[in-house]
Scaffold this motif. Structure first.
Motif, mmCIF file in Angstrom:
data_model
loop_
_atom_site.group_PDB
_atom_site.id
_atom_site.type_symbol
_atom_site.label_atom_id
_atom_site.label_comp_id
_atom_site.label_asym_id
_atom_site.label_seq_id
_atom_site.Cartn_x
_atom_site.Cartn_y
_atom_site.Cartn_z
ATOM 1 N N LYS A 298 0.951 -1.182 -0.147
ATOM 2 C CA LYS A 298 -0.075 -0.069 0.049
ATOM 3 C C LYS A 298 0.990 1.383 -0.017
ATOM 4 C CE LYS A 298 -4.377 -1.392 0.132
ATOM 5 N NZ LYS A 298 -5.331 -0.739 -0.904
ATOM 6 N N LEU A 299 1.802 1.358 0.788
ATOM 7 C CA LEU A 299 2.813 2.351 0.772
ATOM 8 C C LEU A 299 3.273 2.645 -0.520
ATOM 9 C CD1 LEU A 299 4.117 2.128 4.477
ATOM 10 C CD2 LEU A 299 2.286 3.529 3.773
ATOM 11 N N VAL A 300 3.907 1.855 -1.137
ATOM 12 C CA VAL A 300 4.495 1.993 -2.472
ATOM 13 C C VAL A 300 3.563 2.622 -3.526
ATOM 14 C CG1 VAL A 300 4.089 -0.242 -3.534
ATOM 15 C CG2 VAL A 300 6.243 0.873 -3.910
ATOM 16 N N HIS A 301 2.264 2.555 -3.288
ATOM 17 C CA HIS A 301 1.354 3.118 -4.341
ATOM 18 C C HIS A 301 1.741 4.590 -4.482
ATOM 19 C CE1 HIS A 301 -2.770 0.912 -3.403
ATOM 20 N NE2 HIS A 301 -1.710 0.136 -3.952
ATOM 21 N N LEU A 302 2.543 5.256 -3.482
ATOM 22 C CA LEU A 302 2.765 6.667 -3.754
ATOM 23 C C LEU A 302 3.954 6.809 -4.756
ATOM 24 C CD1 LEU A 302 3.007 7.757 0.037
ATOM 25 C CD2 LEU A 302 1.241 8.535 -1.803
ATOM 26 N N ASP A 303 4.482 5.815 -5.049
ATOM 27 C CA ASP A 303 5.455 6.044 -6.299
ATOM 28 C C ASP A 303 4.690 6.191 -7.624
ATOM 29 O OD1 ASP A 303 8.205 6.260 -5.681
ATOM 30 O OD2 ASP A 303 8.495 4.105 -5.294
ATOM 31 N N GLY A 304 3.470 5.271 -7.466
ATOM 32 C CA GLY A 304 2.737 5.215 -8.581
ATOM 33 C C GLY A 304 1.844 6.617 -8.963
ATOM 34 N N LEU A 305 1.680 7.446 -7.753
ATOM 35 C CA LEU A 305 0.920 8.597 -7.776
ATOM 36 C C LEU A 305 1.938 9.760 -8.242
ATOM 37 C CD1 LEU A 305 -1.182 10.443 -6.625
ATOM 38 C CD2 LEU A 305 0.224 10.895 -4.409
ATOM 39 N N ASN A 306 3.236 9.560 -8.016
ATOM 40 C CA ASN A 306 4.188 10.368 -8.833
ATOM 41 C C ASN A 306 3.915 10.166 -10.296
ATOM 42 O OD1 ASN A 306 5.295 11.704 -6.579
ATOM 43 N ND2 ASN A 306 6.765 10.121 -6.238
ATOM 44 N N PHE A 307 4.018 9.090 -10.928
ATOM 45 C CA PHE A 307 3.756 8.892 -12.274
ATOM 46 C C PHE A 307 2.501 9.169 -12.706
ATOM 47 C CE2 PHE A 307 6.933 5.162 -11.449
ATOM 48 C CZ PHE A 307 7.933 6.084 -11.906
ATOM 49 N N SER A 308 1.457 8.909 -11.945
ATOM 50 C CA SER A 308 0.117 9.420 -12.509
ATOM 51 C C SER A 308 -0.153 10.721 -12.431
ATOM 52 C CB SER A 308 -1.025 8.720 -11.688
ATOM 53 O OG SER A 308 -1.014 8.982 -10.453
ATOM 54 N N ARG A 309 0.572 11.504 -11.368
ATOM 55 C CA ARG A 309 0.303 13.071 -11.412
ATOM 56 C C ARG A 309 1.025 13.627 -12.457
ATOM 57 N NH1 ARG A 309 2.039 15.029 -5.519
ATOM 58 N NH2 ARG A 309 0.226 15.242 -4.157
ATOM 59 N N ALA A 310 2.365 13.021 -12.930
ATOM 60 C CA ALA A 310 3.189 13.594 -14.059
ATOM 61 C C ALA A 310 2.243 13.396 -15.213
ATOM 62 C CB ALA A 310 4.187 12.698 -14.317
ATOM 63 N N SER A 311 1.488 12.108 -15.422
ATOM 64 C CA SER A 311 0.625 11.822 -16.539
ATOM 65 C C SER A 311 -0.545 12.929 -16.822
ATOM 66 C CB SER A 311 -0.130 10.475 -16.437
ATOM 67 O OG SER A 311 -0.758 10.137 -17.418
ATOM 68 N N CYS A 312 -1.029 13.190 -15.685
ATOM 69 C CA CYS A 312 -2.341 14.251 -15.869
ATOM 70 C C CYS A 312 -1.660 15.539 -16.198
ATOM 71 C CB CYS A 312 -2.827 14.200 -14.349
ATOM 72 S SG CYS A 312 -3.836 12.915 -13.921
ATOM 73 N N LEU A 313 -0.718 16.235 -15.315
ATOM 74 C CA LEU A 313 -0.147 17.391 -15.568
ATOM 75 C C LEU A 313 0.420 17.549 -17.057
ATOM 76 C CD1 LEU A 313 2.035 17.923 -12.329
ATOM 77 C CD2 LEU A 313 0.043 18.955 -12.916
ATOM 78 N N TYR A 314 0.905 16.591 -17.502
ATOM 79 C CA TYR A 314 1.304 16.803 -19.112
ATOM 80 C C TYR A 314 0.313 16.792 -19.714
ATOM 81 C CZ TYR A 314 6.160 14.537 -18.155
ATOM 82 O OH TYR A 314 7.280 14.410 -17.794
ATOM 83 N N GLU A 315 -0.955 16.015 -19.647
ATOM 84 C CA GLU A 315 -1.951 15.964 -20.495
ATOM 85 C C GLU A 315 -2.821 17.153 -20.196
ATOM 86 O OE1 GLU A 315 -5.305 12.563 -22.336
ATOM 87 O OE2 GLU A 315 -3.999 12.252 -20.361
ATOM 88 N N ILE A 316 -3.039 17.612 -19.216
ATOM 89 C CA ILE A 316 -3.743 18.947 -18.950
ATOM 90 C C ILE A 316 -3.165 20.246 -19.528
ATOM 91 C CG2 ILE A 316 -4.443 20.626 -17.010
ATOM 92 C CD1 ILE A 316 -4.884 18.000 -15.334
ATOM 93 N N SER A 317 -1.917 20.298 -19.334
ATOM 94 C CA SER A 317 -0.956 21.318 -19.965
ATOM 95 C C SER A 317 -0.837 21.563 -21.310
ATOM 96 C CB SER A 317 0.511 21.229 -19.749
ATOM 97 O OG SER A 317 1.002 20.135 -20.431
ATOM 98 N N ARG A 318 -1.559 20.671 -22.058
ATOM 99 C CA ARG A 318 -1.823 20.495 -23.587
ATOM 100 C C ARG A 318 -2.813 21.433 -24.003
ATOM 101 N NH1 ARG A 318 0.285 15.155 -23.564
ATOM 102 N NH2 ARG A 318 -1.851 14.246 -24.253
ATOM 103 N N THR A 319 -3.836 21.444 -23.300
ATOM 104 C CA THR A 319 -5.011 22.032 -23.404
ATOM 105 C C THR A 319 -5.268 23.309 -23.471
ATOM 106 O OG1 THR A 319 -5.723 21.930 -21.229
ATOM 107 C CG2 THR A 319 -6.327 19.903 -22.456
ATOM 108 N N LEU A 320 -4.372 24.044 -22.681
ATOM 109 C CA LEU A 320 -4.502 25.701 -22.549
ATOM 110 C C LEU A 320 -2.977 26.119 -22.621
ATOM 111 C CD1 LEU A 320 -7.043 25.813 -19.788
ATOM 112 C CD2 LEU A 320 -7.473 25.944 -22.204
ATOM 113 N N PRO A 321 -2.865 27.096 -23.335
ATOM 114 C CA PRO A 321 -1.381 27.750 -23.497
ATOM 115 C C PRO A 321 -1.131 28.107 -22.018
ATOM 116 C CG PRO A 321 -3.082 29.083 -24.578
ATOM 117 C CD PRO A 321 -3.640 27.826 -24.128
ATOM 118 N N GLU A 322 -1.846 28.789 -21.274
ATOM 119 C CA GLU A 322 -1.283 29.339 -20.122
ATOM 120 C C GLU A 322 -0.929 28.421 -18.766
ATOM 121 O OE1 GLU A 322 -6.017 29.922 -20.270
ATOM 122 O OE2 GLU A 322 -4.351 29.411 -21.424
#
Length: 363
Positions: A298-322
Motif C-alpha cells: 500500500k505505501l508503495v502506491h505513492l511512487d505510482g502517484l508520482n507517475f500518475s500526477r505526471a501523466s495528468c499534468l502533461y495531458e492537462i498542460s496541452r489543453t491551454l497555453p497558459e
C-alpha cells in the motif's frame, strides 16, 4: 444493396484501422523519445517475469460455493500472474507497448511466443465465463475493465499482424466489458473520488481513449455524457488534502484530465478556473510523494502517484497555453520515482512500470 452495405462496412473498418495505426505511431515515438534502451529493458523485465508468476495472488472474487475455490491459473488462464487480475492485464499492455517501440527487447521471440500461448480463444472463453458468473459480474469494475480497454486499444492500433490476431481473440472480452460499463454508468449516481482503483475519472479517461481509437461512437457518446453528468458542476477541488497515505491517483488531477478530453477549450478554461484555480498560477507546483517502505504493497502506491500526477499534468498542460508551466512539475514527479522501479520487491515491481510508461505516453 447487400454488396453496397458490405463495401461501406469494409471502408469504415479500413478508416478505423488507419486512425488507430496513426495513434500507435505517435505513442511509439513518445516511448522512444523518453526511454533509453537500458531503462526500457529494466521496465520490460518486470511484467515479463510476473506474467507466469501465479503466487502471491490476490483473487478478489466472490465465492458462490466451495466449487469456486480454484487456483488463479484455473480460474483465469490468461490473466493469472502479476498478483491480481488488473495488474496482469496492464502487464500485457506494458509488454506489447514496449515491444512496439523497441522490437529488440524480444529479439528471439520468446515473449511473443509466451503471449501467443496465453492469448487463445479457449483461455478468453474461460475469462468470459468467470465474468458471467452471477457472483462476479462486477469483478474489477471499473479499473480492471479500463486497463482491458487500454490493452485492446494498443493491439487494435498496431500494424503488427500478430497484434491484430491477439486483438481479434480478445475482442469478445472487451466487448463484454463495454456492455457492462454501458449498463453500469447510468446507475452510478455519484462519482467515486478516491485515490485508488475505484476512482471513476481515471477509468472513464482510459475508456474514452479506447472508444475514440476504435471509433465506437455509441460508447464514446455515453462516456462523454456520463462524465459531464458526474463532474461538470464540480468546483473548488482541494489539493490540500492530497495525497492520502495509499493514493496512486490524484482525485483532483484525474478529474481535470478527464474533463480536458470532453469540453471545448473555452469551456474547459472556465470550468478549470472554478475547479482548480491555483493550477493557473505560474508558481504552482506539487511536491512529489515520499515512500517510506517499498516492501509495503500500500505505501508503495505513492511512487505510482508520482507517475500518475505526471501523466495528468502533461495531458492537462496541452489543453491551454497558459498552463505551459505544468510539464516541469510533471518532469519532477517522473524523475523522482523512475529510479525506484526495480525488481527488489514484488509489491512495487509488478505494476509500477505500467504507470511510468503511461506517463511517458501522455507527455
Amino acid at each position: 444493396m447487400r454488396s453496397m452495405f458490405l463495401f461501406i462496412s469494409l471502408l469504415l473498418l479500413s478508416c478505423q484501422q488507419k486512425n488507430a495505426e496513426k495513434q500507435m505511431v505517435r505513442d511509439t515515438a513518445a516511448v522512444q523519445e523518453m526511454l533509453d534502451i537500458n531503462l526500457a529493458k529494466r521496465i520490460f523485465a518486470l511484467p515479463v517475469h510476473c506474467l507466469t508468476q501465479e503466487y502471491p495472488n490476490k483473487l478478489g472474487q466472490v465465492l458462490g460455493s466451495s466449487k469456486d475455490l480454484k487456483s488463479p491459473r484455473t480460474l483465469r488462464p490468461l490473466f493469472y500472474g502479476c498478483f491480481d487480475w488488473h495488474s496482469a492485464v496492464h502487464g500485457y499492455w506494458s509488454i506489447v507497448t514496449l515491444i512496439e517501440a523497441f522490437p529488440e527487447l524480444d529479439n528471439d521471440g520468446q515473449v511473443r511466443n509466451l503471449l501467443d500461448q496465453h492469448i487463445t480463444v479457449e483461455n478468453v472463453q474461460v475469462e468470459i465465463d468467470f465474468f458471467n458468473d452471477v457472483n462476479n459480474t462486477s469483478f474489477e469494475r471499473t479499473y480492471g475493465w479500463a486497463w482491458m480497454f487500454a490493452l485492446q486499444q494498443t493491439l487494435e492500433q498496431s500494424k503488427d499482424p500478430q497484434y491484430h490476431k491477439w486483438a481479434t481473440i480478445l475482442r469478445p472480452l472487451s466487448d463484454l466489458l463495454v456492455k457492462r460499463y454501458t449498463a453500469y454508468l447510468p446507475k452510478l449516481m455519484y462519482p467515486i473520488r478516491t485515490g485508488q482503483h475505484d476512482n471513476s475519472a481515471f477509468s472513464l479517461s482510459l475508456a474514452l481513449d479506447y472508444a475514440r481509437v476504435v471509433e465506437d461512437k455509441d460508447f464514446e457518446t455515453l462516456l462523454v455524457q456520463q462524465s459531464q453528468r458526474l463532474f461538470v458542476n464540480d468546483v473548488d477541488c482541494s489539493l490540500t488534502y492530497e495525497p492520502s497515505g495509499y493514493d496512486f491517483l490524484s482525485p483532483c488531477l484525474e478529474e481535470a484530465r478527464l474533463l480536458s478530453k470532453i469540453l471545448p477549450q473555452s469551456d474547459y478554461r472556465t470550468w478549470l478556473k472554478k475547479f482548480l484555480p491555483e493550477i493557473f498560477q505560474a508558481e504552482f507546483a506539487l511536491i512529489p510523494a515520499v515512500v517510506s517502505d517499498r516492501t509495503d504493497g500500500k505505501l508503495v502506491h505513492l511512487d505510482g502517484l508520482n507517475f500518475s500526477r505526471a501523466s495528468c499534468l502533461y495531458e492537462i498542460s496541452r489543453t491551454l497555453p497558459e498552463l505551459s508551466h505544468l510539464p516541469q512539475n510533471a518532469d519532477d514527479h517522473f524523475k523522482y520515482s523512475i529510479d525506484n522501479i526495480s525488481n527488489d520487491d514484488y509489491m512495487g515491481s509488478h505494476w509500477l512500470g505500467t504507470f511510468a510508461i503511461y506517463a511517458i505516453l501522455n507527455k
